[in-house]
Design a protein around this motif. Structure first.
Motif, mmCIF file in Angstrom:
data_model
loop_
_atom_site.group_PDB
_atom_site.id
_atom_site.type_symbol
_atom_site.label_atom_id
_atom_site.label_comp_id
_atom_site.label_asym_id
_atom_site.label_seq_id
_atom_site.Cartn_x
_atom_site.Cartn_y
_atom_site.Cartn_z
ATOM 1 N N ASN A 177 0.810 -1.211 0.000
ATOM 2 C CA ASN A 177 0.000 0.000 0.000
ATOM 3 C C ASN A 177 0.845 1.264 0.000
ATOM 4 O O ASN A 177 0.478 2.260 -0.600
ATOM 5 N N ALA A 178 1.985 1.185 0.679
ATOM 6 C CA ALA A 178 2.818 2.381 0.809
ATOM 7 C C ALA A 178 3.438 2.779 -0.513
ATOM 8 O O ALA A 178 3.745 3.937 -0.752
ATOM 9 N N ILE A 179 3.596 1.806 -1.387
ATOM 10 C CA ILE A 179 4.300 2.062 -2.634
ATOM 11 C C ILE A 179 3.435 2.843 -3.636
ATOM 12 O O ILE A 179 3.951 3.502 -4.531
ATOM 13 N N LEU A 180 2.131 2.809 -3.440
ATOM 14 C CA LEU A 180 1.241 3.447 -4.416
ATOM 15 C C LEU A 180 1.550 4.920 -4.673
ATOM 16 O O LEU A 180 1.697 5.332 -5.813
ATOM 17 N N PRO A 181 1.647 5.749 -3.626
ATOM 18 C CA PRO A 181 1.949 7.158 -3.907
ATOM 19 C C PRO A 181 3.325 7.351 -4.521
ATOM 20 O O PRO A 181 3.551 8.322 -5.228
ATOM 21 N N VAL A 182 4.234 6.411 -4.260
ATOM 22 C CA VAL A 182 5.576 6.550 -4.830
ATOM 23 C C VAL A 182 5.546 6.308 -6.337
ATOM 24 O O VAL A 182 6.251 6.965 -7.103
ATOM 25 N N VAL A 183 4.684 5.386 -6.758
ATOM 26 C CA VAL A 183 4.588 5.070 -8.182
ATOM 27 C C VAL A 183 4.264 6.316 -9.003
ATOM 28 O O VAL A 183 4.779 6.501 -10.100
ATOM 29 N N SER A 184 3.475 7.207 -8.436
ATOM 30 C CA SER A 184 3.013 8.356 -9.212
ATOM 31 C C SER A 184 4.131 9.306 -9.610
ATOM 32 O O SER A 184 3.995 10.032 -10.568
ATOM 33 N N ARG B 50 -3.689 1.310 -12.493
ATOM 34 C CA ARG B 50 -5.008 0.716 -12.400
ATOM 35 C C ARG B 50 -4.946 -0.774 -12.155
ATOM 36 O O ARG B 50 -5.939 -1.413 -11.821
ATOM 37 N N PHE B 51 -3.769 -1.331 -12.350
ATOM 38 C CA PHE B 51 -3.622 -2.741 -11.995
ATOM 39 C C PHE B 51 -3.085 -2.885 -10.574
ATOM 40 O O PHE B 51 -3.397 -3.828 -9.876
ATOM 41 N N ILE B 52 -2.250 -1.902 -10.190
ATOM 42 C CA ILE B 52 -1.671 -1.974 -8.844
ATOM 43 C C ILE B 52 -2.726 -1.655 -7.796
ATOM 44 O O ILE B 52 -2.810 -2.285 -6.761
ATOM 45 N N ASP B 53 -3.537 -0.633 -8.080
ATOM 46 C CA ASP B 53 -4.534 -0.215 -7.105
ATOM 47 C C ASP B 53 -5.932 -0.625 -7.568
ATOM 48 O O ASP B 53 -6.494 -0.022 -8.462
ATOM 49 N N PRO B 54 -6.467 -1.655 -6.945
ATOM 50 C CA PRO B 54 -7.747 -2.203 -7.405
ATOM 51 C C PRO B 54 -8.902 -1.222 -7.294
ATOM 52 O O PRO B 54 -9.931 -1.412 -7.923
ATOM 53 N N ARG B 55 -8.729 -0.170 -6.482
ATOM 54 C CA ARG B 55 -9.841 0.760 -6.317
ATOM 55 C C ARG B 55 -10.062 1.608 -7.553
ATOM 56 O O ARG B 55 -11.101 2.171 -7.758
ATOM 57 N N ILE B 56 -9.031 1.701 -8.387
ATOM 58 C CA ILE B 56 -9.177 2.478 -9.609
ATOM 59 C C ILE B 56 -9.576 1.526 -10.722
ATOM 60 O O ILE B 56 -8.910 0.538 -10.983
ATOM 61 N N LYS B 57 -10.667 1.840 -11.356
ATOM 62 C CA LYS B 57 -11.182 0.945 -12.385
ATOM 63 C C LYS B 57 -10.806 1.449 -13.769
ATOM 64 O O LYS B 57 -10.870 2.633 -14.043
ATOM 65 N N LEU B 58 -10.401 0.518 -14.647
ATOM 66 C CA LEU B 58 -10.057 0.897 -16.014
ATOM 67 C C LEU B 58 -11.248 1.451 -16.775
ATOM 68 O O LEU B 58 -11.115 2.148 -17.749
ATOM 69 N N PHE C 10 1.486 7.856 -19.351
ATOM 70 C CA PHE C 10 0.371 7.035 -19.831
ATOM 71 C C PHE C 10 0.514 5.600 -19.326
ATOM 72 O O PHE C 10 -0.414 5.026 -18.747
ATOM 73 N N LEU C 11 1.708 5.040 -19.508
ATOM 74 C CA LEU C 11 1.932 3.658 -19.083
ATOM 75 C C LEU C 11 1.754 3.509 -17.573
ATOM 76 O O LEU C 11 1.159 2.544 -17.092
ATOM 77 N N ILE C 12 2.265 4.496 -16.821
ATOM 78 C CA ILE C 12 2.152 4.417 -15.368
ATOM 79 C C ILE C 12 0.700 4.513 -14.942
ATOM 80 O O ILE C 12 0.227 3.789 -14.058
ATOM 81 N N ASP C 13 -0.010 5.400 -15.624
ATOM 82 C CA ASP C 13 -1.426 5.562 -15.318
ATOM 83 C C ASP C 13 -2.166 4.243 -15.524
ATOM 84 O O ASP C 13 -2.982 3.821 -14.703
ATOM 85 N N ILE C 14 -1.857 3.599 -16.646
ATOM 86 C CA ILE C 14 -2.502 2.321 -16.943
ATOM 87 C C ILE C 14 -2.099 1.276 -15.890
ATOM 88 O O ILE C 14 -2.932 0.564 -15.339
ATOM 89 N N SER C 15 -0.799 1.235 -15.587
ATOM 90 C CA SER C 15 -0.344 0.198 -14.656
ATOM 91 C C SER C 15 -0.884 0.456 -13.250
ATOM 92 O O SER C 15 -1.156 -0.458 -12.490
#
Ligand SMILES: Nc1ncnc2c1ncn2[C@@H]1O[C@H](COP(=O)(O)OP(=O)(O)OP(=O)(O)O)[C@@H](O)[C@H]1O
Ligand SMILES: [Mg+2]
Lengths: 308, 348
Positions: A224-231, A295-303, A288-293
């Motif tokens: 969970n902690a890694i999510l904000p770092v991905v951005s 949505r796979f890392i964080d299930p709360r965001i739906k494609l 773009f790629l990060i945005d797409i990915s």
């Protein structure tokens, strides 16, 4: 569908950036031949301007520019006549990209690790040491760090070569120099993100299940902690692979940073515009790629979600 | 007789910037096998801290376990190693938290969150754990368990999430279930369903439960014994029957008096207890409730009352129970038909 829409936005963004670059370049007073005009005969300068379409009205130049862009042709360089902008990117980008990718791997791996370790030892010795290191890493500029690294590893201990490019050993020091700041930034981000996550209720739930600390930290904390770092991996990635002038200069890396800086001094419009558009395209595509990915890392965001 | 859980003279402080908070002071109680014990008391009275210390969930720092003992099945938990505690947590003692919206990991499918404990404690294979987890999902009354197994918490409503929490807590057949305000965050209708489910599962499994609640109606319906906490101390402990019929502490009277009468035709006002909760940084040296107590005597402000044993299963920490004190009776009578429902914070 979301991906298609997002893709269209990406193309649109690239177009806007390309256009902005074009018009800003045109608004800057003077042209690449301004200094030549004093020494060369008028006709010669006129001829040269014609070669680069600079005699055409701006809208025509713009259309020509866009047309070439679509064909992935970034045009000829003005200063080095034999080479096109594509050539310049092709010759400089691989070294920059290699260095950048290595640096981001180092920065992410050790940055995340450092951040996690610091957070788990909150306010203890390890945490303080890690954060002092991070602050130094962020505040020491690369033109100081690089000579320092060279001095220690190449001069004092002689374990690594410098000032050329070719084998992986050559890339170690520039990679370290390039990775230090982002590593420190990632570490600080990860630490605060991790501290926040470890205070969440679901960590208490995991703890109450009797899971091992390792499991709690890894599958409930880090995940969970890694999510904000991905951005911010996107912009970071781009800034690293597009080369940094200082480090490439110090370590004699034949990267793209040098060309970019030279092109600005030389008012080499096509190179400035070409590299700018090239860099921004990489940035936009990465985002773009990060945005797409994401949505796979964080299930709360739906494609399939509308908007955003 | 050996109790399932026996807590004695528990003292827990929190070191904060403002000073040391005395969150739990000299708390003793026990829970027997298969018994439902309720803990009531206003916000900040130390209920959560008390039960979380049983599970070793008090963060230290800032928490400090000053003293006391927590014996579970005869074993001292306060001196158990981390490793030993892990064998108890989730396996012999399960816990449900107050806020189902934040108590589940948002990035892990709920099935896995249930299966995890089974894999850890019962050494089940992934496949077996999955089967058992699906069975648990079914048991807590969630339709389409196979499908639900693979869903993420955000795909569940609050009530459904609390059911998942119950499934997690009960997956390994614990001897004791700690439920810290399991329904406070839910809609009234959902509250009833979740409570119903807990009661049913309790009947089936004979798990002992410590139930923290603000709702005296829930206490009356589910618990056999009840403990009242105030300002970090346990002010009264009795069977549910005794507490409603023969309460011995003015704070308990206040609690009972503040129960609104929903069914009565004349609109009876909810009567709050006057005054504010005690300052836990520097608690008064006497009874913490004395400043708000209508019956406070000089001694109440000076000295902490002892735990007066009213009878075998009933005790109250109040000077009024001393033989030298004047006889004071509860200033009102509970109407039998009164609906004992108190919504959340309204007792405060
Ligand atoms: N981590 C902490 N740091 C500092 N103080 C704490 C901490 N946890 C609890 N406390 C303090 O301990 C006291 C008791 O808190 P506790 O959560 O047990 O109350 P509670 O009876 O469960 O209340 P509620 O009904 O609101 O859940 C409070 O005054 C609170 O401020
Ligand atoms: Mg609480």
């Amino acid at each position: 569908m979301y991906i298609v829409k997002r893709f269209m936005t990406m193309i649109l963004t690239i177009w806007v950036i390309a256009s902005l670059t074009f018009f800003i370049m045109n608004m800057i007073p003077g042209d690449p031949f301004a200094s030549d005009a004093d020494v060369l005969p008028k006709e010669v300068v006129e001829n040269m301007r014609a070669k680069y379409n600079l005699d055409e009205p701006v809208p025509v130049q713009y259309v020509l520019y866009l047309k070439n862009l679509v064909m992935l042709d970034l045009g000829p360089s003005i200063k080095s006549e034999s080479r096109t902008v594509n050539d310049i990117i092709a010759s400089g980008f691989p070294a920059s990209a290699t260095l950048g990718i290595q640096a981001i791997i180092v920065a992410l791996f050790f940055g995340l690790l450092l951040g996690i370790v610091a957070a788990l030892n909150h306010n203890k010795l390890l945490d303080n040491a890690a954060m002092i290191f991070a602050i130094i890493g962020i505040s020491v500029p690369s033109f100081i760090l690089s000579p320092l690294l060279i001095n220690i590893f190449a001069v004092k201990f002689g374990i690594l070569p410098v000032a050329s490019w070719g084998t992986w050993q050559h890339s170690v020091l520039p990679t370290l120099a390039l990775a230090t700041t982002p590593l420190a930034v990632v570490a600080r981000y990860m630490r605060s993100s991790m501290l926040e996550v470890m205070n969440q209720n679901y960590i208490k739930t995991a703890d109450a299940k009797g899971l091992s600390t390792f499991k709690i930290v890894l599958s409930h904390g880090v995940r969970n902690a890694i999510l904000p770092v991905v951005s911010f991996i996107g912009p970071l990635f781009v800034s690293l692979i597009t080369g940094t002038f200082v480090i490439e200069k110090i370590f004699a890396v034949p990267g793209i940073g040098k060309y970019f800086v030279d092109s600005i001094f030389n008012r080499d419009y096509p190179v400035i515009m070409g590299t700018t558009v090239f860099f921004s395209t990489i940035l936009v595509v990465t985002l773009f790629l990060i945005d797409i990915s994401y949505r796979f890392i964080d299930p709360r965001i739906k494609l399939t979600s509308k908007g955003d | 007789m050996n109790h399932l859980l026996e807590v004695n003279n528990l003292e827990i402080n929190f070191k904060t910037y403002g000073g040391e908070v005395k969150a739990v002071r000299d708390v003793s109680f026990h829970v027997d096998k298969g018994e439902v014990v309720a803990i009531v008391g206003e916000s900040g009275s130390g209920k959560s801290v008390t039960v979380q210390s049983i599970m070793g969930l008090i963060p230290t720092p800032p928490g400090v376990i000053k003293g006391g003992s927590i014996k579970f099945q005869g074993k001292e938990l306060l001196r158990a190693s981390k490793r030993e505690m892990r064998k108890v947590k989730g396996s012999k003692i399960g816990m449900i938290f107050q806020d189902p919206m934040t108590s589940l990991n948002p990035t892990m499918i709920v099935g896995k969150q249930i299966a995890e404990g089974l894999i850890t404690h019962q050494k089940l294979s992934k496949q077996e754990a999955k089967k058992k987890a699906i069975e648990m999902i079914k048991q807590v009354g969630i339709p389409n368990p196979e499908e639900r197994y693979n869903q993420f918490p955000h795909e569940f409503s609050g009530g459904m999430r609390q059911r998942v929490m119950i499934a997690i807590a009960l997956a390994c057949n614990p001897e004791l279930l700690i439920a810290d305000e399991p329904t406070t965050a839910l809609d009234v209708t959902i509250q009833a369903q979740v409570l119903e489910l807990m009661k049913k599962l309790q009947k089936d499994t004979q798990t002992a439960i410590i139930l923290i609640t603000h709702d005296l109606g829930v206490v009356a319906e589910t618990a056999q014994r009840v403990m009242v906490m105030y300002g970090g101390i346990m002010v009264e402990s009795a069977t549910v029957f005794d507490l409603f019929e023969n309460p011995k502490h003015p704070y308990t009277w206040g609690l009972l008096n503040s129960i609104p009468n929903l069914e009565g035709t004349e609109k009876k006002q909810l009567i709050p207890i006057e005054g504010s909760p005690p300052d836990l940084f520097s608690p008064p040296k006497g009874c913490p409730f004395a400043p708000r107590c209508k019956y406070a005597m000089d001694i109440c402000l000076e000295e902490m009352p002892g735990d007066y044993q009213i009878d075998e299963s009933h005790s109250a920490r109040c000077w009024l129970n001393d033989s030298r004190a004047p006889k004071v009776e509860m200033p009102f009578t509970l109407e039998k038909e009164k609906t004992v429902t108190v919504g959340g914070e309204s007792i405060d």
